[in-house]
Scaffold this motif. Structure first.
Motif, PDB file in Angstrom:
ATOM      1  N   SER A   1      -6.828   7.827   7.727  1.00  0.00           N
ATOM      2  CA  SER A   1      -5.777   6.935   8.220  1.00  0.00           C
ATOM      3  C   SER A   1      -6.074   5.498   7.808  1.00  0.00           C
ATOM      4  CB  SER A   1      -5.677   7.016   9.747  1.00  0.00           C
ATOM      5  OG  SER A   1      -5.258   8.304  10.157  1.00  0.00           O
ATOM      6  N   VAL A   2      -5.025   4.767   7.498  1.00  0.00           N
ATOM      7  CA  VAL A   2      -5.158   3.358   7.117  1.00  0.00           C
ATOM      8  C   VAL A   2      -4.381   2.526   8.132  1.00  0.00           C
ATOM      9  CG1 VAL A   2      -4.793   1.654   5.315  1.00  0.00           C
ATOM     10  CG2 VAL A   2      -5.326   4.007   4.698  1.00  0.00           C
TER      11      VAL A   2
ATOM     12  N   GLY B   1      -6.453  -1.572  -4.308  1.00  0.00           N
ATOM     13  CA  GLY B   1      -7.503  -2.553  -4.061  1.00  0.00           C
ATOM     14  C   GLY B   1      -8.881  -1.926  -3.964  1.00  0.00           C
ATOM     15  N   GLY B   2      -9.084  -0.848  -4.709  1.00  0.00           N
ATOM     16  CA  GLY B   2     -10.376  -0.180  -4.686  1.00  0.00           C
ATOM     17  C   GLY B   2     -10.504   0.890  -3.616  1.00  0.00           C
ATOM     18  N   LYS B   3      -9.517   1.002  -2.728  1.00  0.00           N
ATOM     19  CA  LYS B   3      -9.553   2.015  -1.675  1.00  0.00           C
ATOM     20  C   LYS B   3      -8.785   3.244  -2.129  1.00  0.00           C
ATOM     21  CE  LYS B   3      -8.262   2.962   3.098  1.00  0.00           C
ATOM     22  NZ  LYS B   3      -9.553   3.638   3.329  1.00  0.00           N
ATOM     23  N   PRO B   4      -9.395   4.436  -2.073  1.00  0.00           N
ATOM     24  CA  PRO B   4      -8.703   5.670  -2.487  1.00  0.00           C
ATOM     25  C   PRO B   4      -7.441   5.896  -1.663  1.00  0.00           C
ATOM     26  CG  PRO B   4     -11.054   6.061  -2.249  1.00  0.00           C
ATOM     27  CD  PRO B   4     -10.795   4.704  -1.679  1.00  0.00           C
ATOM     28  N   LEU B   5      -6.395   6.340  -2.320  1.00  0.00           N
ATOM     29  CA  LEU B   5      -5.127   6.554  -1.626  1.00  0.00           C
ATOM     30  C   LEU B   5      -5.039   7.927  -0.968  1.00  0.00           C
ATOM     31  CD1 LEU B   5      -2.555   5.057  -4.179  1.00  0.00           C
ATOM     32  CD2 LEU B   5      -3.394   4.028  -2.061  1.00  0.00           C
TER      33      LEU B   5
ATOM     34  N   TYR C   1       0.837  -1.204   0.000  1.00  0.00           N
ATOM     35  CA  TYR C   1       0.000   0.000   0.000  1.00  0.00           C
ATOM     36  C   TYR C   1       0.872   1.254   0.000  1.00  0.00           C
ATOM     37  CZ  TYR C   1      -3.270   3.529   1.743  1.00  0.00           C
ATOM     38  OH  TYR C   1      -4.021   4.672   1.902  1.00  0.00           O
ATOM     39  N   SER C   2       1.858   1.285   0.864  1.00  0.00           N
ATOM     40  CA  SER C   2       2.708   2.486   0.954  1.00  0.00           C
ATOM     41  C   SER C   2       3.576   2.644  -0.291  1.00  0.00           C
ATOM     42  CB  SER C   2       3.586   2.416   2.214  1.00  0.00           C
ATOM     43  OG  SER C   2       4.417   1.271   2.204  1.00  0.00           O
ATOM     44  N   GLN C   3       3.992   1.528  -0.895  1.00  0.00           N
ATOM     45  CA  GLN C   3       4.788   1.615  -2.118  1.00  0.00           C
ATOM     46  C   GLN C   3       3.973   2.190  -3.269  1.00  0.00           C
ATOM     47  OE1 GLN C   3       6.129  -2.453  -2.468  1.00  0.00           O
ATOM     48  NE2 GLN C   3       8.117  -2.005  -1.551  1.00  0.00           N
ATOM     49  N   VAL C   4       2.719   1.745  -3.390  1.00  0.00           N
ATOM     50  CA  VAL C   4       1.851   2.270  -4.440  1.00  0.00           C
ATOM     51  C   VAL C   4       1.588   3.759  -4.209  1.00  0.00           C
ATOM     52  CG1 VAL C   4      -0.478   2.167  -5.430  1.00  0.00           C
ATOM     53  CG2 VAL C   4       0.763   0.056  -4.938  1.00  0.00           C
TER      54      VAL C   4
END
Length: 261
Positions: A135-136, A126-130, A67-70
């Motif tokens: 917070s994730v 994965g469909g979740k806005p970045l 996630y953080s890399q993307v």
């Protein structure tokens, strides 16, 4: 009531042992059911649950790294666009350029602005806005509340970038300041994401070590000691043959006594 002789009892006992040994050798486990060792089986089940928990935590942590890399990759693209806008702004600040020249440069700026806006609005994992500013959190442990979280940028500085207009020298000067501020925010966010990745990598290493320790503990309780089991099997075979011989001798003795009577 028929009373069995000691030789018969001994033979029955030695005949039961090979079944358990055969099961241990076949499965590789010395505890296959509660009948083998009820207390040990409970411990094994708990260790298995812990092991599964650590395994899932590791997978979650890797998801966090991905996630953080993307997110960081998307910000890298935005930063490239901002750097290009700054370069064009410096060029537009040149008094040797005409209004038409600056208008041509502004056309490229507009395209870059569109690229930046699209990234912040549509980038997802994965469909979740970045870049929704939320917070994730990632579950990176087998117990409750063992989490790591990150909060990506909400892309608010993109609104300032959208106002850039380098069709005039004054606009070009303002664009330089806006680009510098945006670049600082992007680099700060990328640094946070890099630190988050490093934290998760360290967490994964720790989880792996703990998981290995649990596997080793479970193995000591559950797994068959093949050398010991084979030795017991050989010893039991000898005892079985001996008990059969004793039983045969006992039967012969009984027949001799009956013949005398």
């Amino acid at each position: 009531m028929k009373i069995q002789s000691p030789a018969t009892n001994f033979l029955n006992q030695t005949q039961q042992t090979p079944k358990q040994l055969a099961e241990q050798l076949a499965t590789g486990k010395k505890v296959n059911s509660a009948a083998d060792d009820a207390a040990a089986l409970q411990i094994i089940d708990r260790l298995t649950s812990q092991q599964d928990g650590y395994g899932q935590a590791v997978r979650n942590a890797y998801d966090g790294i991905s996630y953080s890399q993307v997110t960081e990759s998307s910000l890298s693209g935005v930063n490239d666009a901002v750097s290009r806008i700054r370069e064009l702004s410096l060029q537009a600040g040149n008094g040797a350029l005409s209004d038409n020249d600056r208008a041509a440069l502004q056309e490229e700026v507009v395209q870059l602005q569109s690229q930046i806006t699209e990234t912040f609005e549509n980038a997802s994992f994965g469909g979740k806005p970045l870049f929704d500013g939320q917070s994730v959190s990632f579950q990176v442990g087998p117990d409750a509340n063992t989490t790591q979280k990150t909060t990506p940028s909400d892309g608010s500085f993109a609104a300032a970038i959208a106002t850039i207009d380098i069709s005039t020298q004054a606009g070009a000067q303002a664009a330089i300041d806006i680009s510098d501020q945006a670049s600082d925010e992007i680099n700060a966010q990328r640094a946070e994401l890099g630190a988050f990745q490093n934290t998760l990598a360290s967490t994964i290493k720790g989880l792996g070590t703990q998981q290995e320790n649990i596997v080793a503990s479970q193995s000591r309780i559950q797994d068959t000691d093949y050398a010991q089991a084979v030795s017991r099997q050989a010893s039991n075979d000898i005892l079985t043959n001996a008990s059969i011989a004793l039983r045969g001798q006992a039967n012969q003795s009984a027949e001799s006594i009956l013949s005398l009577l």
